[in-house]
Design an enzyme around this catalytic site. Sequence first.
Site, PDB file in Angstrom:
ATOM      1  N   ASP A 536       0.847  -1.199   0.000  1.00  0.00           N
ATOM      2  CA  ASP A 536       0.000   0.000   0.000  1.00  0.00           C
ATOM      3  C   ASP A 536       0.880   1.246   0.000  1.00  0.00           C
ATOM      4  OD1 ASP A 536      -1.917   1.898   0.272  1.00  0.00           O
ATOM      5  OD2 ASP A 536      -2.731   1.185   2.176  1.00  0.00           O
ATOM      6  N   ASP A 720     -11.747   6.886 -25.168  1.00  0.00           N
ATOM      7  CA  ASP A 720     -10.963   8.102 -24.968  1.00  0.00           C
ATOM      8  C   ASP A 720      -9.595   7.724 -24.420  1.00  0.00           C
ATOM      9  OD1 ASP A 720     -11.206  11.278 -24.543  1.00  0.00           O
ATOM     10  OD2 ASP A 720     -10.091  10.407 -22.880  1.00  0.00           O
ATOM     11  N   GLU A1087     -17.564  60.434 -58.739  1.00  0.00           N
ATOM     12  CA  GLU A1087     -17.501  59.683 -60.000  1.00  0.00           C
ATOM     13  C   GLU A1087     -18.794  58.903 -60.227  1.00  0.00           C
ATOM     14  OE1 GLU A1087     -15.218  59.787 -62.213  1.00  0.00           O
ATOM     15  OE2 GLU A1087     -13.345  60.458 -61.299  1.00  0.00           O
ATOM     16  N   ASP A1158     -12.965  67.099 -67.472  1.00  0.00           N
ATOM     17  CA  ASP A1158     -12.055  67.240 -66.334  1.00  0.00           C
ATOM     18  C   ASP A1158     -11.906  68.718 -65.967  1.00  0.00           C
ATOM     19  OD1 ASP A1158     -10.035  66.086 -64.463  1.00  0.00           O
ATOM     20  OD2 ASP A1158      -8.732  67.417 -65.612  1.00  0.00           O
ATOM     21  N   CYS A1209      18.962  62.990 -58.512  1.00  0.00           N
ATOM     22  CA  CYS A1209      20.284  63.600 -58.309  1.00  0.00           C
ATOM     23  C   CYS A1209      21.347  62.510 -58.426  1.00  0.00           C
ATOM     24  CB  CYS A1209      20.360  64.291 -56.952  1.00  0.00           C
ATOM     25  SG  CYS A1209      21.978  65.005 -56.587  1.00  0.00           S
ATOM     26  N   CYS A1212      23.592  61.906 -55.257  1.00  0.00           N
ATOM     27  CA  CYS A1212      22.973  61.338 -54.047  1.00  0.00           C
ATOM     28  C   CYS A1212      22.575  59.881 -54.221  1.00  0.00           C
ATOM     29  CB  CYS A1212      21.735  62.152 -53.657  1.00  0.00           C
ATOM     30  SG  CYS A1212      22.121  63.832 -53.134  1.00  0.00           S
ATOM     31  N   ASP A1285      41.043  58.326 -30.419  1.00  0.00           N
ATOM     32  CA  ASP A1285      41.944  57.173 -30.442  1.00  0.00           C
ATOM     33  C   ASP A1285      43.219  57.572 -29.702  1.00  0.00           C
ATOM     34  OD1 ASP A1285      43.499  58.698 -32.157  1.00  0.00           O
ATOM     35  OD2 ASP A1285      42.630  57.812 -33.966  1.00  0.00           O
TER      36      ASP A1285
END
Length: 1462
Positions: A536, A720, A1087, A1158, A1209, A1212, A1285
């Site tokens: 037991d 199950d 429109e 337009d 450019c 750039c 540095d």
Amino acid sequence: MGARNSVLRGKKADELEKVRLRPNGKKRYRLKHVVWAANELDRFGLAESLLESKEGCQKILKVLEPLVPTGSENLKSLFNTVCVIWCLHAEEKVKDTEEAKKLAQRHLVAETGTAEKMPNISRPTAPPSGKGGNFPVQQAGGNYIHVPLSPRTLNAWVKLVEEKKFGAEVVPGFQALSEGCTPYDINQMLNCVGDHQAAMQIIREIINEEAADWDAQHPIPGPLPAGQLRDPRGSDIAGTTSTVDEQIQWMYRQPNPVPVGNIYRRWIQIGLQKCVRMYNPTNILDVKQGPKESFQSYVDRFYKSLRAEQTDPAVKNWMTQTLLIQNANPDCKLVLKGLGMNPTLEEMLTACQGVGGPSQKARLMAEALKEALTPAPIPFAAAQQRRAIRCWNCGKEGHSAKQCRAPRRQGCWKCGKSGHIMANCPERQAGFLDGPTGKAAPQLPRGPSSSGADTNSTPNRSSSGPVGEIYAAREKAERAEGETIQGGDGGLTAPRAGRDAPQRGDRGLATPQFSLWKRPVVTAFIEDQPVEVLLDTGADDSIVAGIELGDNYTPKIVGGIGGFINTKEYKNVEIKVLNKRVRATIMTGDTPINIFGRNILATLGMSLNLPVAKLDPIKVTLKPGKDGPRLKQWPLTKEKIEALKEICEKMEREGQLEEAPPTNPYNTPTFAIKKKDKNKWRMLIDFRELNRVTQDFTEIQLGIPHPAGLAKKKRITVLDVGDAYFSIPLHEDFRQYTAFTLPSVNNAEPEKRYVYKVLPQGWKGSPAIFQFMMRQILEPFRKANPDVILIQYMDDILIASDRTGLEHDKVVLQLKELLNGLGFSTPDEKFQKDPPFQWMGYELWPTKWKLQKIQLPQKEIWTVNDIQKLVGVLNWAAQIYPGIKTKHLCKLIRGKMTLTEEVQWTELAEAELEENKIILSQEQEGSYYQEEEELEATVIKSQDNQWAYKIHQGERVLKVGKYAKIKNTHTNGVRLLAQVVQKIGKEALVIWGRVPKFHLPVERDTWEQWWDNYWQVTWVPEWDFVSTPPLVRLTFNLVGDPIPGTETFYTDGSCNRQSKEGKAGYVTDRGRDRVRVLEQTSNQQAELEAFAMALADSGPKVNIIVDSQYVMGIVAGQPTESENRIVNQIIEDMIKKEAVYVAWVPAHKGIGGNQEVDHLVSQGIRQVLFLEKIEPAQEEHEKYHSNIKELTHKFGIPQLVARQIVNTCAQCQQKGEAIHGQVNAEIGVWQMDCTHLEGKIIIVAVHVASGFIEAEVIPQESGRQTALFLLKLASRWPITHLHTDNGPNFTSQEVKMVAWWIGIEQSFGVPYNPQSQGVVEAMNHHLKNQISRIREQANTIETIVLMAVHCMNFKRRGGIGDMTPAERLINMITTEQEIQFLQRKNSNFKKFQVYYREGRDQLWKGPGELLWKGDGAVIVKVGADIKVVPRRKAKIIRDYGGRQELDSSSHLEGAREDGEVA
């Protein structure tokens, strides 16, 4: 201190500090006592200003004195303090508190002229005459007078609250004590309750709510005549704005009395009932009898909870008759059901008196173990040789030795030797048979046996005679049982040990294991005496009966299954069991069953283990570069900690968890929630972080199986898999990441940590690994039984076959044995053998299937979450109930709504719900699939574009469904029909693996006309066209080519985004035009309006040219209905046309009529405000090469235009746009470096936090030139730290001297390591790039360096704050100055402390540290918390140092901490 400074001034304040708290005591009154008293007055509804005068103090004393005898320590201290203040105002000199009390009371009595109005403790509750009753309002001389509540009544009320702690008895107690009270008296009772402020606050909130309801239901009438009594308001009933006289007049006026006392009592009762529920949270439904609990204890708990239930007596009677029996344990329930209908409580208590007691438990245990101790079946022949009882004294049959009348034989009945009796026999074992001893030993004669052999033989010799044959037969039968004891060292088996195990050879193993399908009963030898014992694991000690172990024992009483047992405890006893010898402690006594507990089992090396599946774990890893979770465990309540500890200990015993080593650094938080039955806890672990870093898994099973896809079979069984995940081992290398921690309350002990050995719940890999394992396990079974259908989804398994009942049960048993053999359990309580079978939410029968009972919720108030759940239930029901609709229900929760937001029902939604309820009231059934029959699908179109379909075989319906999903606002029936067919086809492929034959409500010509232009619909299966009304038709005729000779309309619309004003119009090829002004519109709506105008003004045939893809897409889809008003108008107009041609042209491309219309609609509407800014922006960029953000900020042009300028450019586009972002640093930190360009030396300094640079060309890289540049830099900007540095010019003495003189801290990095001075290294690179862009604008390098520095500081925007470096640096310096100014200003605040109140709590808290004082609030630091307190709830006091802190009333001198009364 505001008004409180005026309570005592000058001389009076000095006199106060001379008065002692106690006679002859050292402590004296201080101003803080006055401050505290002023705060406390607010609790009694008294103004602080009353303390400023003698008369005000008298009023306070009149209110407080009736409460003093039953009041709390705080109230008594307040009364005493006010007495002292009264004496000071009256210029009476007193030495201590007691003297002030006596003086004040004498003065009050003398002033009133009678002591009647001073409440006395000895005053009776009711008048002596008894005529008036125990009512505070009594009649005298025709008038009603008010008699204050006696201290006895108040004391009874206080004791009731204190003793019962707001138990169920408080409500009836209050009803009795407050009978006939006015609101004034009831408030007195509430004020007496010093503690339980949480409950008092609940009652106050209920009073406020009820008073507000009263005011709403009883509006104020018009002006009243002079002298007429007004009607009471809610605050009048609560006694806050009314006098006692007014309350009495309302209660007893004629006519139309208003019982304000009873109304106020009812409000208080509602609040008390809420408090009772709060203090007694146990629900009557949760009171259940425990398995070992006595019925009387259960009844006591039941009625205690029943008293707390505030409900109708009839309901309580029903609860007593039903719940009391229903929630009893199975043993008592069996007894109670035998008493018939409606037994009395006395009958139930009498009937269940012994149930659950020690005697019944012993009887039940003995019956349960009877089978385990019953000898194994023996052959019939041997069973016939039962011997009659024989006397040990005379040797004759028919009676025992106790009943023998013959003279007693001399010698021992046990061993046969003379000189001693059996009780003192030194032999451990009876020598006449090899069988059981003690109580179970057969009563055999001591004389010679029938075969002539001596019965007093040794155990090593075989038994002879009939008894020997019986035991031989039993031993043979035991061997035939085939029970095995498995060895832990190799899985070997050995026959079960019998009574002669020592004589059979050493067959035992070192670590035996027992299967617990049956009770593990073995034979043990205790000091060579054989005993049948039960192993037991639930017992601590070991107890046996029927053996003698001598006199060296210790008496001991232990609690056993039969109650308390008197035992003899023997230590160091030799025990031989399972071929192992151990020495342990054992007890002997009168026990119903011999047991070996954990003390012996642990010595033998045994433990209780849950078998884990014998499968190789799958290797699992973390994602590359990821580490396990290291999350802290959050705090948990004591209740949850104890529940988690119990769960983890159980899982550890069962081998599912193991303790984590201290070297495991990982952790995941854990917590606990109540299960559905609210009695047990469930452990949850927040594996979200572990799931995030764990490798990905493939979802093996994408959906749940459907019963309509099952083939029809004669027999079905559902079982199950219990503890499914906990039966699969987790890979050993991955276990460390599942570590979690169990905290301890108050950190009383080190926290215990565990890791999972099995698949955890909530981990993302558990489902995939479990499904993979189950597929591997069940694959051989499927192949071995091809005629059996095996459906497995997670832990649910369904077995169906056409086999006979015996063969079907056999195959189910094989599957159970397969799972059990691998360590999976199949619980009997979830094993379903007979229909109906509850499976996956369905109810299965051999010939049909249904849904489990569906119950729609009934609610008064519906939230978004409630509607979502309702739609989910209806969608689930739609698979078998035809006609279910949810369109209008779904419309209720459209838009961005929170889950708890209340939903307003529409008439259409309510009608839809009622219709669904009618449908659900008629039960529907589904059929099973038969492969040989054709599969068909019939589609039906209902109203509101809701589609229904059924999938059937002949007349047998397999399942039904609905479709109401509209992907577009504007749609038509043919498109929806294609989507419906697509859904049915996919569904059929998933469930049956084939596409059904369709019956569709459409004609082939209609379909093909639409299909020619809309073949892009993803996938549609083939079908046969079967026309079933109502038919789906296309409503108008769109032609593919222009209609010659017909007027052509060019339409356009425009809208101003700011004003929302717009225009819509058209121009025709015949010179007509029309423009319409719109308000609150959009480009798309304009429109559509233009298109609708063209349709309205054209003939039966028309050509329309649009420049809007939006309009073209709507019209070309041939919608039949729309949610848009304009589109519905367009549909109506197009239906009337004979033919319509619609084409699209791009806008603003100078195309004929489109350009004209337009210009027509754009006048005054479209504005391009930034066009004039584009050219200056281009010039700016050509000069400075500014970045995109600078151009956008300075010129206000769109970012798209600015990006286009930069992209065009050439200079750039070498490296692209820089990635913005700065490393934040201290404001005084700079980095400096030298770089070379065109043979020149450029010294560069960068402000780390802002990116601002200073640079110039120096003649030589020397210490002197560097020092001069540093001095120039320090004269312009604040600098406290310089990082360079370790080049010779930066480490020179000149630079060090300048740094020392200015006060700059200097640090050095590595020259060729970019990480050491990364900011200036990167800036060198950017500076050279900028120089290269503008090099042509200057001749000398000195000039171009300064120009490039200007561009970088003032023409490049981005990073922190979206500012230029110059703006950022200046902003940082300004902010730093403001912070320093505020710090200097706030340093004065440290001299002050703050006492404050929070919320409705009237107690002062503190002191806290004052951080800031504003006009409306102060900021206070209390411990680690920072609080914002309104000025009206804060008191700022200068900290003089060395004074006692005052954080609540309990810290006042003379309060409860000193146990003395001021």
